[in-house]
Design an enzyme around this catalytic site. Structure first.
Site, PDB file in Angstrom:
ATOM      1  N   CYS A  22     -29.840  -9.179  36.946  1.00  0.00           N
ATOM      2  CA  CYS A  22     -29.872 -10.450  36.205  1.00  0.00           C
ATOM      3  C   CYS A  22     -30.465 -10.308  34.807  1.00  0.00           C
ATOM      4  CB  CYS A  22     -30.602 -11.520  37.003  1.00  0.00           C
ATOM      5  SG  CYS A  22     -32.155 -10.980  37.664  1.00  0.00           S
TER       6      CYS A  22
ATOM      7  N   GLU B 278     -16.566  -9.159  29.563  1.00  0.00           N
ATOM      8  CA  GLU B 278     -16.309  -9.447  30.987  1.00  0.00           C
ATOM      9  C   GLU B 278     -16.678 -10.875  31.346  1.00  0.00           C
ATOM     10  OE1 GLU B 278     -17.704  -5.963  29.627  1.00  0.00           O
ATOM     11  OE2 GLU B 278     -19.266  -7.192  30.492  1.00  0.00           O
TER      12      GLU B 278
ATOM     13  N   GLU C 179     -25.606 -11.164  26.053  1.00  0.00           N
ATOM     14  CA  GLU C 179     -24.943 -11.180  27.363  1.00  0.00           C
ATOM     15  C   GLU C 179     -23.801 -12.204  27.367  1.00  0.00           C
ATOM     16  OE1 GLU C 179     -27.057 -13.099  30.585  1.00  0.00           O
ATOM     17  OE2 GLU C 179     -26.286 -11.690  32.052  1.00  0.00           O
TER      18      GLU C 179
ATOM     19  N   GLU D  47     -26.504 -11.678  46.244  1.00  0.00           N
ATOM     20  CA  GLU D  47     -27.135 -10.356  46.111  1.00  0.00           C
ATOM     21  C   GLU D  47     -27.603  -9.846  47.473  1.00  0.00           C
ATOM     22  OE1 GLU D  47     -28.910  -9.479  41.947  1.00  0.00           O
ATOM     23  OE2 GLU D  47     -30.586  -9.895  43.283  1.00  0.00           O
TER      24      GLU D  47
ATOM     25  N   CYS E 135     -39.395 -12.341  32.800  1.00  0.00           N
ATOM     26  CA  CYS E 135     -38.914 -13.348  31.827  1.00  0.00           C
ATOM     27  C   CYS E 135     -40.032 -14.201  31.244  1.00  0.00           C
ATOM     28  CB  CYS E 135     -37.896 -14.274  32.462  1.00  0.00           C
ATOM     29  SG  CYS E 135     -36.390 -13.426  32.901  1.00  0.00           S
TER      30      CYS E 135
ATOM     31  N   SER F  57     -26.438  -4.236  41.191  1.00  0.00           N
ATOM     32  CA  SER F  57     -25.642  -5.215  41.936  1.00  0.00           C
ATOM     33  C   SER F  57     -24.519  -5.695  41.023  1.00  0.00           C
ATOM     34  CB  SER F  57     -26.548  -6.388  42.306  1.00  0.00           C
ATOM     35  OG  SER F  57     -25.784  -7.536  42.532  1.00  0.00           O
TER      36      SER F  57
ATOM     37  N   GLU G 226     -24.702  -8.629  49.354  1.00  0.00           N
ATOM     38  CA  GLU G 226     -24.295  -7.306  48.862  1.00  0.00           C
ATOM     39  C   GLU G 226     -25.241  -6.216  49.377  1.00  0.00           C
ATOM     40  OE1 GLU G 226     -23.901  -7.142  44.566  1.00  0.00           O
ATOM     41  OE2 GLU G 226     -23.592  -4.961  44.600  1.00  0.00           O
TER      42      GLU G 226
ATOM     43  N   LYS H  46     -30.034 -12.589  26.261  1.00  0.00           N
ATOM     44  CA  LYS H  46     -29.055 -13.481  26.899  1.00  0.00           C
ATOM     45  C   LYS H  46     -27.982 -13.909  25.903  1.00  0.00           C
ATOM     46  CE  LYS H  46     -30.712 -14.020  31.138  1.00  0.00           C
ATOM     47  NZ  LYS H  46     -29.945 -13.574  32.300  1.00  0.00           N
TER      48      LYS H  46
HETATM   49 FE1  HC1 Z   1     -34.655 -14.912  33.571  1.00  0.00          FE
HETATM   50 FE2  HC1 Z   1     -32.775 -15.175  35.210  1.00  0.00          FE
HETATM   51  S1  HC1 Z   1     -34.978 -15.072  35.772  1.00  0.00           S
HETATM   52  S2  HC1 Z   1     -32.995 -13.388  33.826  1.00  0.00           S
HETATM   53  O1  HC1 Z   1     -35.644 -13.445  33.940  1.00  0.00           O
HETATM   54  O2  HC1 Z   1     -32.187 -14.049  36.621  1.00  0.00           O
HETATM   55  O3  HC1 Z   1     -33.854 -15.038  30.747  1.00  0.00           O
HETATM   56  O4  HC1 Z   1     -36.457 -17.267  33.234  1.00  0.00           O
HETATM   57  O5  HC1 Z   1     -32.894 -17.324  33.332  1.00  0.00           O
HETATM   58  O6  HC1 Z   1     -29.914 -15.829  34.260  1.00  0.00           O
HETATM   59  O7  HC1 Z   1     -32.619 -17.596  36.961  1.00  0.00           O
HETATM   60  C1  HC1 Z   1     -34.292 -14.982  31.765  1.00  0.00           C
HETATM   61  C2  HC1 Z   1     -35.866 -16.330  33.311  1.00  0.00           C
HETATM   62  C3  HC1 Z   1     -33.297 -16.323  33.783  1.00  0.00           C
HETATM   63  C4  HC1 Z   1     -30.976 -15.577  34.657  1.00  0.00           C
HETATM   64  C5  HC1 Z   1     -32.630 -16.703  36.301  1.00  0.00           C
END
Ligand code: HC1
Ligand code: SF4
Length: 574
Positions: free
Chosen positions: A303, A370, A365, A283, A507, A323, A286, A362
């Site tokens: 993320c 993709e 996700e 990141e 998170c 990103s 980038e 998640k």
């Molecule tokens: Fe998260 Fe991440 S910090 S998004 O907030 O970028 O869920 O804990 O796992 O993938 O590392 C959540 C937390 C986590 C991702 C990371």
């Protein structure tokens, strides 16, 4: 100020306070259910729907909802008169009269506020029996299961979804017995613009909203001798899972979680924090490229999957600003199936990757097109912190007695920068530590950026990096994200980089974390734990992670390389 008496005790409170506020001030407990005080995030659910907080106004002899009724001078309130107590019991019994009596098998068993209240109010018999609802359970989404039959119309989820997240998927429909909280036209959740952030789940007092239970699939994988089952653990999980086992909020329990996962039978235990360090390097590369080559700015962190859903649904014209980096757990997932598989001579098709996340989004996700190529998913299953705690309990693992385990090495090392990913402001702080050294070539001596920290919904800070004054924005909660995005759309944004997290607190406050029942001090304790963890680490900059450096040397070539792009970056679509 206003002077009144509660149970004959004089109390003085500010004008505009409710009876409930005044009672709290003198330590008089009034039970509540629909009430939700998220003042730190600017919202209080004062809908007075459930009426289990009624108290007696001695002057009128009437029962009034203490959560919504404002105080006035000379008011005389009784919270424990027979009338008040019986009023509350009757209202609670009416709520119970048409509630499904499946507590023993309900996902919320022992976490349900309705159940707790029935216990606390000593309800041993329900004097009314009402008709039960028979709505189909919505299991259409990858993140959230919605069982309308368990809805008590408290509208906490509506407040969360509309006022804090500004998504507005849920609302009250119909009247009388048919009244429900539902999506418009009763659409299935996967037909709406739900982001699967799970914030409605985290405030739902009953089992009406819950994460989709994926543990049976994981049990099956663990018991399939042909599968090599790998698990990874997100940054915020380690600061919260202890709450499920009686620890103080904010107790870091990484070692016990690792040992518990080994006991469950996982073949390798990796750390999402490794992926966080890797994400920072990709990141920051980038960002530096975008700044130095006059490409699209600001750059938004990518993320948080609920936030990605949000921008895709609500701001499709801005899809070039996030990103292109995949989120850390997706990076660990694809590396397990390529880099690790190659090292161990495994067929990626035999690998099952499970992510333990504080997040319900998640799950959705991991199912994105993709992130699934040629029949191989980066991540196969996502379990929330709560689901993992349930699996430990199911396996009769005595969590408190577990020894301190360590992550498996290939994708297991991490720095303090990765630890703070789990809180609002942490990702951009980690990225700044790396971008600073990337741009200036000089050592960053003070790695703590206090200006990024806190729980303010929108924060901004400037950091001098060589000749460049880097303008940083931070938002958590989708309502705050919306304001930032509107500015970008209207050409008013002056930021170079912005961190956005969908959940209030980041998170640590994810929709899959142990329930905090509206106690935001729990979020603060989890946040502090991650900052303390960062401080305790020997390395606090992502680009100093030796196993990440080895990964580049042995496999990825260099940050932003062709292969890094192929494996670690993604795209977005409206
Ligand atoms: Fe998260 Fe991440 S910090 S998004 O907030 O970028 O869920 O804990 O796992 O993938 O590392 C959540 C937390 C986590 C991702 C990371
Ligand atoms: Fe709203 Fe988030 Fe719940 Fe979806 S998951 S209904 S966006 S609060």
């Amino acid at each position: 100020m206003v002077e009144l008496t509660i149970n004959n005790i004089p109390v003085t409170v500010e004008k505009g306070s409710t009876i409930l506020d005044a009672a709290e001030k003198i330590g008089v407990h009034i039970p509540t259910l629909c009430h939700l005080n998220l003042q730190e995030f600017g919202v209080v659910n004062k809908t007075a729907n459930c009426r289990v907080c009624v108290v007696e106004n001695e002057d009128t002899g009437r029962l009034v909802p203490s959560c919504a009724q404002e105080v006035h001078d000379g008011m005389r309130i009784q919270t424990d008169s027979l009338k008040a107590v019986m009023g509350r019991r009757t209202n609670l019994e009416l709520l119970l009269s048409n509630h499904p009596n499946d507590c023993l098998t309900c996902v919320k068993n022992l976490d349900c506020e309705l159940q707790t209240l029935a216990h606390e109010m000593n309800i041993k018999e329900i004097h009314y029996q009402g008709e039960k609802m028979s709505h189909p359970v919505d299991v259409t989404s990858f993140g959230i299961t919605k069982d309308t039959n368990k809805c008590i119309m408290c509208r906490r989820c509506v407040t969360m979804c509309s006022d804090i997240q500004t998504v507005g998927v849920l609302g009250a429909l119909k009247r009388g017995f048919d009244a429900v909280v539902a999506t418009a036209f009763h659409l299935d959740l996967n037909q709406t613009s739900c982001t699967y952030c799970g914030q409605c789940v985290s405030v739902c007092p009953t089992g009406a909203l819950a994460e989709t239970n994926d543990s049976p699939k994981v049990w099956r994988a663990l018991n399939n001798p042909d599968k090599h089952v790998i698990v990874q653990v997100a940054p915020a999980v380690r600061a919260a899972i202890g709450e499920e086992f009686g620890y103080e909020p904010g107790t870091i329990l990484t070692g016990k979680v690792v040992s518990g996962l080994k006991r469950l039978g996982f073949d390798q235990i990796f750390d999402t924090n490794f992926g966080a360090d890797l994400t920072i390097i990709e990141e920051a590369t980038e960002l530096v490229d975008r700044i130095q080559n006059n490409k699209t700015l600001p750059m938004l962190t990518s993320c948080c999957p609920a936030w990605v859903q949000f921008i895709e649904h609500q701001f499709p014209e801005l899809l070039d600003v996030p990103s292109s980096c995949k989120s850390p757990h997706e990076m660990v997932g694809i590396l397990a199936k390529t880099y690790y598989a190659k090292e161990k001579n495994l067929d990626p098709k035999d690998i099952v990757m499970v992510s333990i996340m504080p997040c319900t989004a998640k799950k959705a996700e991991a199912a994105r097109e993709e992130l699934n190529k040629d029949g191989i998913s980066d991540v196969d299953y996502v379990l929330t912190t709560r689901e993992l705690a349930r699996m430990f309990k199911e396996a009769s693992i005595d969590f408190k007695k577990l020894p301190e385990g360590e992550f498996d090495q290939l994708l297991g090392e991490s720095t303090g920068a990765a630890a703070i990913f789990g809180t609002t402001g942490g990702v951009i702080e980690a990225a700044t530590r790396t971008a600073y050294e990337m741009i200036t070539g000089k050592e960053l001596k003070e790695v703590t950026f206090e200006q990024f920290r806190g729980l303010e919904g929108i924060r901004e800070a400037k950091v001098q990096i060589g000749d460049l004054e880097l303008n940083i924005g931070i938002a958590h909660g989708l309502g705050n994200a919306r304001k930032i995005l509107e500015d970008i759309r209207d050409g008013k944004s002056h930021f170079h980089a912005i961190e956005i997290m969908a959940c209030p607190g980041g998170c640590i406050g994810g929709g899959g974390q142990p329930y905090h029942h509206g106690h935001t001090d729990i979020l603060l304790k989890r946040q502090q734990a991650l900052y303390d963890l960062d401080k305790s680490m020997p390395r606090r900059k992502s680009h100093e992670n030796e196993m990440v450096l080895k990964l580049y040397k042995d496999f990825l070539e260099k940050p932003g390389s062709h292969i890094a792009h192929e494996l670690l970056h993604t795209s977005y679509s409206a």
